[in-house]
Design a protein around this motif. Structure first.
Motif, mmCIF file in Angstrom:
data_model
loop_
_atom_site.group_PDB
_atom_site.id
_atom_site.type_symbol
_atom_site.label_atom_id
_atom_site.label_comp_id
_atom_site.label_asym_id
_atom_site.label_seq_id
_atom_site.Cartn_x
_atom_site.Cartn_y
_atom_site.Cartn_z
ATOM 1 N N LEU A 258 0.655 -1.270 -0.088
ATOM 2 C CA LEU A 258 0.159 -0.053 0.072
ATOM 3 C C LEU A 258 0.888 1.217 0.017
ATOM 4 N N GLY A 259 1.784 1.247 0.677
ATOM 5 C CA GLY A 259 2.641 2.437 0.823
ATOM 6 C C GLY A 259 3.294 2.767 -0.408
ATOM 7 N N SER A 260 3.859 1.538 -1.112
ATOM 8 C CA SER A 260 4.500 1.622 -2.590
ATOM 9 C C SER A 260 3.688 2.222 -3.661
ATOM 10 N N SER A 261 2.293 1.722 -3.334
ATOM 11 C CA SER A 261 1.297 2.127 -4.414
ATOM 12 C C SER A 261 0.771 3.386 -4.381
ATOM 13 N N LEU A 262 0.814 3.973 -3.027
ATOM 14 C CA LEU A 262 0.627 5.506 -2.861
ATOM 15 C C LEU A 262 1.413 6.233 -3.474
ATOM 16 N N SER A 263 2.822 5.909 -3.262
ATOM 17 C CA SER A 263 3.787 6.703 -3.790
ATOM 18 C C SER A 263 3.694 6.737 -5.420
ATOM 19 N N TYR A 264 3.280 5.793 -6.027
ATOM 20 C CA TYR A 264 3.113 5.412 -7.333
ATOM 21 C C TYR A 264 1.942 6.425 -7.919
ATOM 22 N N TRP A 265 0.995 6.412 -7.110
ATOM 23 C CA TRP A 265 -0.593 6.992 -7.487
ATOM 24 C C TRP A 265 -0.324 8.608 -7.335
ATOM 25 N N ILE A 266 0.450 9.086 -6.220
ATOM 26 C CA ILE A 266 0.866 10.328 -6.241
ATOM 27 C C ILE A 266 1.650 10.865 -7.489
ATOM 28 N N GLN A 267 2.632 10.099 -7.879
ATOM 29 C CA GLN A 267 3.346 10.217 -8.792
ATOM 30 C C GLN A 267 2.426 10.454 -10.231
ATOM 31 N N GLN A 268 1.725 9.835 -10.123
ATOM 32 C CA GLN A 268 0.509 9.547 -11.444
ATOM 33 C C GLN A 268 -0.427 10.852 -11.261
ATOM 34 N N LYS A 269 -0.401 11.528 -10.196
ATOM 35 C CA LYS A 269 -1.513 12.475 -9.890
ATOM 36 C C LYS A 269 -2.670 12.216 -9.603
ATOM 37 N N LYS A 270 -2.898 11.004 -9.308
ATOM 38 C CA LYS A 270 -4.223 10.696 -8.909
ATOM 39 C C LYS A 270 -4.867 11.231 -7.772
ATOM 40 N N ARG A 271 -6.143 11.572 -7.996
ATOM 41 C CA ARG A 271 -6.989 12.296 -6.847
ATOM 42 C C ARG A 271 -7.227 11.630 -5.602
ATOM 43 N N ALA A 272 -7.621 10.416 -5.812
ATOM 44 C CA ALA A 272 -8.033 9.705 -4.475
ATOM 45 C C ALA A 272 -7.785 8.445 -4.594
ATOM 46 N N VAL A 273 -7.982 7.720 -3.358
ATOM 47 C CA VAL A 273 -7.910 6.230 -3.364
ATOM 48 C C VAL A 273 -8.820 5.543 -2.738
ATOM 49 N N TRP A 274 -9.875 4.761 -3.350
ATOM 50 C CA TRP A 274 -10.645 3.873 -2.491
ATOM 51 C C TRP A 274 -10.194 2.449 -2.334
ATOM 52 N N ILE A 275 -10.634 1.849 -1.140
ATOM 53 C CA ILE A 275 -10.038 0.632 -0.884
ATOM 54 C C ILE A 275 -11.328 -0.070 -0.475
ATOM 55 N N LYS A 276 -11.702 -1.370 -1.370
ATOM 56 C CA LYS A 276 -12.859 -2.061 -0.864
ATOM 57 C C LYS A 276 -12.359 -3.338 -0.147
ATOM 58 N N LEU A 277 -12.613 -3.416 1.192
ATOM 59 C CA LEU A 277 -12.283 -4.627 2.143
ATOM 60 C C LEU A 277 -13.728 -5.324 2.231
ATOM 61 N N PRO A 278 -13.526 -6.579 1.707
ATOM 62 C CA PRO A 278 -14.613 -7.679 2.314
ATOM 63 C C PRO A 278 -14.403 -7.883 3.626
ATOM 64 N N ILE A 279 -15.606 -8.162 4.461
ATOM 65 C CA ILE A 279 -15.595 -8.309 5.980
ATOM 66 C C ILE A 279 -14.544 -9.309 6.224
ATOM 67 N N GLU A 280 -14.187 -10.276 5.479
ATOM 68 C CA GLU A 280 -13.217 -11.283 6.130
ATOM 69 C C GLU A 280 -12.039 -10.875 5.853
ATOM 70 N N PHE A 281 -11.559 -9.696 5.427
ATOM 71 C CA PHE A 281 -10.033 -9.301 5.342
ATOM 72 C C PHE A 281 -10.091 -8.005 6.270
ATOM 73 N N SER A 282 -10.773 -8.034 7.450
ATOM 74 C CA SER A 282 -10.564 -7.041 8.322
ATOM 75 C C SER A 282 -9.198 -6.826 9.091
ATOM 76 N N ASN A 283 -8.226 -7.619 8.804
ATOM 77 C CA ASN A 283 -7.079 -7.639 9.242
ATOM 78 C C ASN A 283 -6.091 -6.273 8.330
ATOM 79 N N LEU A 284 -6.830 -6.008 7.346
ATOM 80 C CA LEU A 284 -6.138 -5.076 6.628
ATOM 81 C C LEU A 284 -6.640 -3.412 6.916
ATOM 82 N N VAL A 285 -7.608 -3.574 7.741
ATOM 83 C CA VAL A 285 -8.025 -2.203 8.189
ATOM 84 C C VAL A 285 -6.932 -1.262 8.841
#
Length: 241
Positions: free
Chosen positions: A49-76
């Motif tokens: 996620l940290g690496s991806s954010l750096s990449y998206w910032i370089q790409q001048k993306k506006r926002a990032v949405w993350i959809k987490l199914p309930i079974e992946f609560s460890n990623l919150v």
């Protein structure tokens, strides 16, 4: 198996290396959406996620949405540590979001409903104010449409209409606007054009309900005055809808 792709990212020191990034889909508003579909260790997710954010910032993306199914609560927790916040939740997933562009955050708040507005502005030359969208579903379609938008929380409908109009420029003959192929084929826009032309030709007040269907097949309702609603005529010629 992790939900990921490999990208080549330019580091601040102008060094290039292959790193593994989270899979994402670009949206119509300059942002990206990550939908986690496979289990992942929280430490690995935090690193990607940290690496991806750096990449998206370089790409001048506006926002990032993350959809987490309930079974992946460890990623919150690692997402929250990176500055993500809760946007909304359903019974089977949680949606987190983070604004990453160096501008004011314009992400819409979650809502149980949305009020949309459109403004019909005509001058004494018989021209109607129209726009072409730079973002959203009409981007790049060459469709001219009325200024539209959504009402902000606590905002009067008429104030929202005025606000949207002030942001727009461009005029065209009202007949040309109504005759656009998109307006002729789309039930909602076709009816809006009829209503606006009726208003321009005679007194038109009050609201009634017309059931309609969106291009995606969803049922929606338009509120207008059916007392004065009838086929339009301009300069003795019938305008066909």
């Amino acid at each position: 198996m992790s939900t990921s792709i490999e990208k080549e990212m330019v580091l601040p020191e102008n060094e290039v290396e292959n790193i593994e990034l989270l899979s994402s889909i670009e949206d119509a508003y300059g942002g990206v959406t990550v939908e986690m579909k496979e289990p992942m260790d929280s430490k690995l997710f935090a690193s990607m996620l940290g690496s991806s954010l750096s990449y998206w910032i370089q790409q001048k993306k506006r926002a990032v949405w993350i959809k987490l199914p309930i079974e992946f609560s460890n990623l919150v927790q690692p997402a929250v540590k990176e500055g993500f916040r809760y946007h909304h939740a359903e019974s089977d997933y949680l949606m987190l979001v983070k604004w990453i562009l160096e501008t004011s955050d314009t992400l819409p708040a979650n809502a149980s409903h949305r009020v949309g507005i459109g403004a019909f502005v005509m001058n004494d030359k018989g021209e109607v104010l129209v726009v072409q969208e730079r973002n959203g579903r009409f981007k790049g379609t060459n469709v001219w449409k009325l200024p539209t938008g959504t009402v902000d929380e606590g905002e009067d409908i008429w104030k929202a209409a005025v606000r949207e109009v002030k942001e727009e420029t461009g005029w065209m003959r009202v007949e040309d606007y109504a005759a656009q192929p998109f307006n002729q084929k789309n039930e909602i826009f076709k009816n809006m054009a009829r209503i606006c032309l009726t208003k321009s030709e005679k007194d038109y007040t009050g609201f009634s309900t017309m059931s309609s269907t969106t291009s995606s097949g969803k049922r929606t309702y338009m509120y207008f005055n059916n007392k004065d609603f009838e086929p339009s005529h301009r300069d003795g010629a019938r305008i066909m809808f």
